[in-house]
Design a protein around this motif. Sequence first.
Motif, PDB file in Angstrom:
ATOM      1  N   GLY A 237       0.848  -1.180   0.000  1.00  0.00           N
ATOM      2  CA  GLY A 237       0.000   0.000   0.000  1.00  0.00           C
ATOM      3  C   GLY A 237       0.885   1.232   0.000  1.00  0.00           C
ATOM      4  N   ILE A 238       0.371   2.348  -0.475  1.00  0.00           N
ATOM      5  CA  ILE A 238       1.174   3.559  -0.534  1.00  0.00           C
ATOM      6  C   ILE A 238       0.357   4.775  -0.118  1.00  0.00           C
ATOM      7  CG2 ILE A 238       0.654   3.951  -2.987  1.00  0.00           C
ATOM      8  CD1 ILE A 238       3.527   5.108  -3.197  1.00  0.00           C
ATOM      9  N   ILE A 239       1.019   5.667   0.607  1.00  0.00           N
ATOM     10  CA  ILE A 239       0.477   7.002   0.873  1.00  0.00           C
ATOM     11  C   ILE A 239       1.346   7.955   0.054  1.00  0.00           C
ATOM     12  CG2 ILE A 239      -0.109   8.716   2.630  1.00  0.00           C
ATOM     13  CD1 ILE A 239       0.194   6.469   4.707  1.00  0.00           C
ATOM     14  N   LYS A 240       0.763   8.498  -1.010  1.00  0.00           N
ATOM     15  CA  LYS A 240       1.542   9.366  -1.888  1.00  0.00           C
ATOM     16  C   LYS A 240       2.016  10.607  -1.144  1.00  0.00           C
ATOM     17  CE  LYS A 240      -0.894   7.986  -6.123  1.00  0.00           C
ATOM     18  NZ  LYS A 240      -1.732   8.466  -7.234  1.00  0.00           N
ATOM     19  N   LYS A 241       3.148  11.106  -1.547  1.00  0.00           N
ATOM     20  CA  LYS A 241       3.772  12.244  -0.882  1.00  0.00           C
ATOM     21  C   LYS A 241       2.824  13.449  -0.819  1.00  0.00           C
ATOM     22  CE  LYS A 241       7.927  15.126  -1.009  1.00  0.00           C
ATOM     23  NZ  LYS A 241       9.211  15.413  -1.697  1.00  0.00           N
ATOM     24  N   GLU A 242       2.090  13.657  -1.911  1.00  0.00           N
ATOM     25  CA  GLU A 242       1.191  14.814  -1.945  1.00  0.00           C
ATOM     26  C   GLU A 242      -0.024  14.650  -1.029  1.00  0.00           C
ATOM     27  OE1 GLU A 242       0.382  12.417  -5.789  1.00  0.00           O
ATOM     28  OE2 GLU A 242       2.089  13.000  -4.531  1.00  0.00           O
ATOM     29  N   LYS A 243      -0.255  13.415  -0.525  1.00  0.00           N
ATOM     30  CA  LYS A 243      -1.364  13.163   0.395  1.00  0.00           C
ATOM     31  C   LYS A 243      -0.942  13.236   1.865  1.00  0.00           C
ATOM     32  CE  LYS A 243      -4.554  12.485  -2.708  1.00  0.00           C
ATOM     33  NZ  LYS A 243      -5.712  13.415  -2.803  1.00  0.00           N
ATOM     34  N   LEU A 244       0.340  13.476   2.091  1.00  0.00           N
ATOM     35  CA  LEU A 244       0.813  13.609   3.471  1.00  0.00           C
ATOM     36  C   LEU A 244       0.588  15.041   3.947  1.00  0.00           C
ATOM     37  CD1 LEU A 244       4.201  11.665   3.197  1.00  0.00           C
ATOM     38  CD2 LEU A 244       2.091  10.876   4.306  1.00  0.00           C
ATOM     39  N   PRO A 245      -0.131  15.220   5.058  1.00  0.00           N
ATOM     40  CA  PRO A 245      -0.408  16.572   5.562  1.00  0.00           C
ATOM     41  C   PRO A 245       0.872  17.222   6.103  1.00  0.00           C
ATOM     42  CG  PRO A 245      -1.162  14.953   7.137  1.00  0.00           C
ATOM     43  CD  PRO A 245      -0.735  14.185   5.922  1.00  0.00           C
ATOM     44  N   PRO A 246       0.928  18.533   6.115  1.00  0.00           N
ATOM     45  CA  PRO A 246       2.100  19.226   6.665  1.00  0.00           C
ATOM     46  C   PRO A 246       2.365  18.796   8.107  1.00  0.00           C
ATOM     47  CG  PRO A 246       0.651  20.764   5.524  1.00  0.00           C
ATOM     48  CD  PRO A 246      -0.095  19.474   5.607  1.00  0.00           C
ATOM     49  N   GLY A 247       3.632  18.512   8.375  1.00  0.00           N
ATOM     50  CA  GLY A 247       4.004  18.136   9.736  1.00  0.00           C
ATOM     51  C   GLY A 247       3.809  16.672  10.057  1.00  0.00           C
ATOM     52  N   PHE A 248       3.274  15.882   9.121  1.00  0.00           N
ATOM     53  CA  PHE A 248       3.060  14.455   9.393  1.00  0.00           C
ATOM     54  C   PHE A 248       4.408  13.744   9.434  1.00  0.00           C
ATOM     55  CE2 PHE A 248       2.333  10.023   8.306  1.00  0.00           C
ATOM     56  CZ  PHE A 248       1.236   9.705   9.091  1.00  0.00           C
ATOM     57  N   GLU A 249       4.623  12.951  10.475  1.00  0.00           N
ATOM     58  CA  GLU A 249       5.872  12.226  10.646  1.00  0.00           C
ATOM     59  C   GLU A 249       5.588  10.755  10.934  1.00  0.00           C
ATOM     60  OE1 GLU A 249       8.230  14.023  13.665  1.00  0.00           O
ATOM     61  OE2 GLU A 249       8.562  15.892  12.543  1.00  0.00           O
ATOM     62  N   ALA A 250       6.466   9.921  10.393  1.00  0.00           N
ATOM     63  CA  ALA A 250       6.362   8.474  10.638  1.00  0.00           C
ATOM     64  C   ALA A 250       7.745   7.861  10.497  1.00  0.00           C
ATOM     65  CB  ALA A 250       5.393   7.847   9.646  1.00  0.00           C
TER      66      ALA A 250
END
Length: 383
Positions: free
Chosen positions: A336-349
Amino acid sequence: MANSNHKSQITNPKSKLQGMKGGQASRSTSSGSATSMAELMAKAKTPPRAFKKGEIIEGTITKLTSVEILVDIGAKTEAVVLEKDKALLKNLLDKLRVGDKITVSVLNPESDLGYPVVSLRRFMENRVWEKIEKLVSGKADLEITITGITKGGFLARTDDEIGGFLPNSQTVFVEELESLVGSRIKAIILEAQRDTHKIIFSQKEAVNESDFEKIAASIKAGQTVKATVTNIAPFGLFVSIPSGDGFLEGLIHVSEVSWDKIDDLSKHFKLRDIVDAQIIDIDLREKRLNLSIKRLTKDPFDEMTKEYSLDKKFSLPVLKISDTGITVDLGNEITGIIKKEKLPPGFEAKEGQTIEIIVSGVDKRRRRVEFVPVLKAKPIGYR
């Protein structure tokens, strides 16, 4: 015969005088004889040439038999052609005639028996390559005979003893490999390099679209056929498919072999394997069929991704973080993938961390499930 006539003229002078009384015809004959004698005397005064080894000399064929080939090159005796290659000797006898003007290479200016020894190989090679260049530029059809099987294709030869390579990728109607040896097919010379003596034949280019369509008339897209593996390449399997009275070439691209990724086809297939395949389409330009093995079975991805319905929430471990986004592990070799453009500002993992995500779609072409993070609050500017 010339000596006999000369003798009769000496022993029978009365006959000669009677001939002189015969009028203009006799005078013409006498004049012709005088001219011939003058030519013979002039020729006798011309000293024989001296030759050097390796010299290229023009000459005229005076004798042409399987036992002996003689050439007049202006030496004190006729030159003898030395040729031990039976195939080339046969070609010389087939292609040349007594009286032909040729060029020879001097092997020995004067043998122990006193005559020059010469070769016609360079002359015949030049003649052959002149023909090859015309065939290549004109893309002319010619008949070739399959003489052997080698890695990646066949060895072939023309009636002029032009030998070359016929790659599997340039064949169209391919049956059992061994049965092709000795058979004659129509082809063109696709490539010729004189410096390396490299000649590539193509059967495919010699078959026009109407010929191909005629043989492929019984083939339809979606049809399942039996195909024999004739060559294994990194990008796919070349196969042979029976059609009417002939055989058609087909390609099963590596992406159409299995729903699972295959890195090395040679570990799963061998030459002459018979496989079931579905015809995808007919490629008129390449004169071959495109086929698929995997389309005969249901895509397991559909079954494995049934549970990933739109907007469904999951808690999954992070597999990898890259410039394109975050990859999560779904198990069963599905990612599965979370595209870079779908990551909210400040999201960290971090890799290995379990995160809460929501299904945003299923990409069947790339065979992956797409997600977005579960948001506690929607950041400003996030879409």
